[in-house]
Design a protein around this motif. Structure first.
Motif: not given
Length: 167
Positions: A3-25, A30-32
């Motif tokens: 679901a996060l990937l879908k939002i990142l691929e088709e974001p709402p107009r004028r949006s900015l996302f912060f994806v915070l992770s202590h374990s990016a790996g 595809t999200i990274r």
């Protein structure tokens, strides 16, 4: 993750996302690939103290210094240490552990005082933070005494393990 990937691929107009992770790996590749990496490190002790001053946190300079040193670079944690009684209990613990011999009757009075304070109703978070401070203290002892005999280091490891199981 999908679901996060879908939002990142088709974001709402004028949006900015912060994806915070202590374990990016552990994030999907595809999200990274759609993120810009910004590594952040904990604040330095003097930066924590400066922020405490800017926030007008009421405490002595010594308490601010001690809380900042124990905060692991977190202003929130420093404030929790100052506002609660954890800083006082941990200082009692450190002074107790600095004694050349333990087990005197006055030592047990200090132990009971710490236990009484941390076992009160509503002190669960304080108790947890105190255990984190104690396990960090144990780790510091091992690092400072890494040339000690294996039996002594094994004792520290056993103590650390017991503290971790308690939490």
């Amino acid at each position: 993750a999908n679901a996060l990937l879908k939002i990142l691929e088709e974001p709402p107009r004028r949006s900015l996302f912060f994806v915070l992770s202590h374990s990016a790996g552990r994030l999907l590749s595809t999200i990274r690939s759609r993120c810009q990496r910004l590594d952040m490190s904990p604040l330095q002790t003097d930066q924590v103290i400066e922020t405490l001053d800017q926030l007008s946190v009421q405490a002595s300079d010594a308490d601010k210094q001690k809380a900042a040193a124990l905060s692991e670079g977190s202003v929130r944690r420093a404030i929790q240490l100052i506002e609660g009684t954890i800083l006082k209990e941990f200082s009692l613990f450190e002074s107790l552990m600095a004694q050349p011999t333990l087990g005197r009757s006055t030592d047990w009075l200090v132990v009971h005082k710490i236990a009484e304070s941390l076992s009160r109703r509503g002190q669960e978070d304080s108790y947890q933070m105190f255990l984190e401070l104690v396990t960090g203290w144990i780790g510091q002892q091992v690092r400072q005494n890494s040339a000690a005999p294996i039996s002594q280091l094994a004792g520290w490891a056993d103590l650390w393990d017991k503290a971790i199981q308690t939490s």
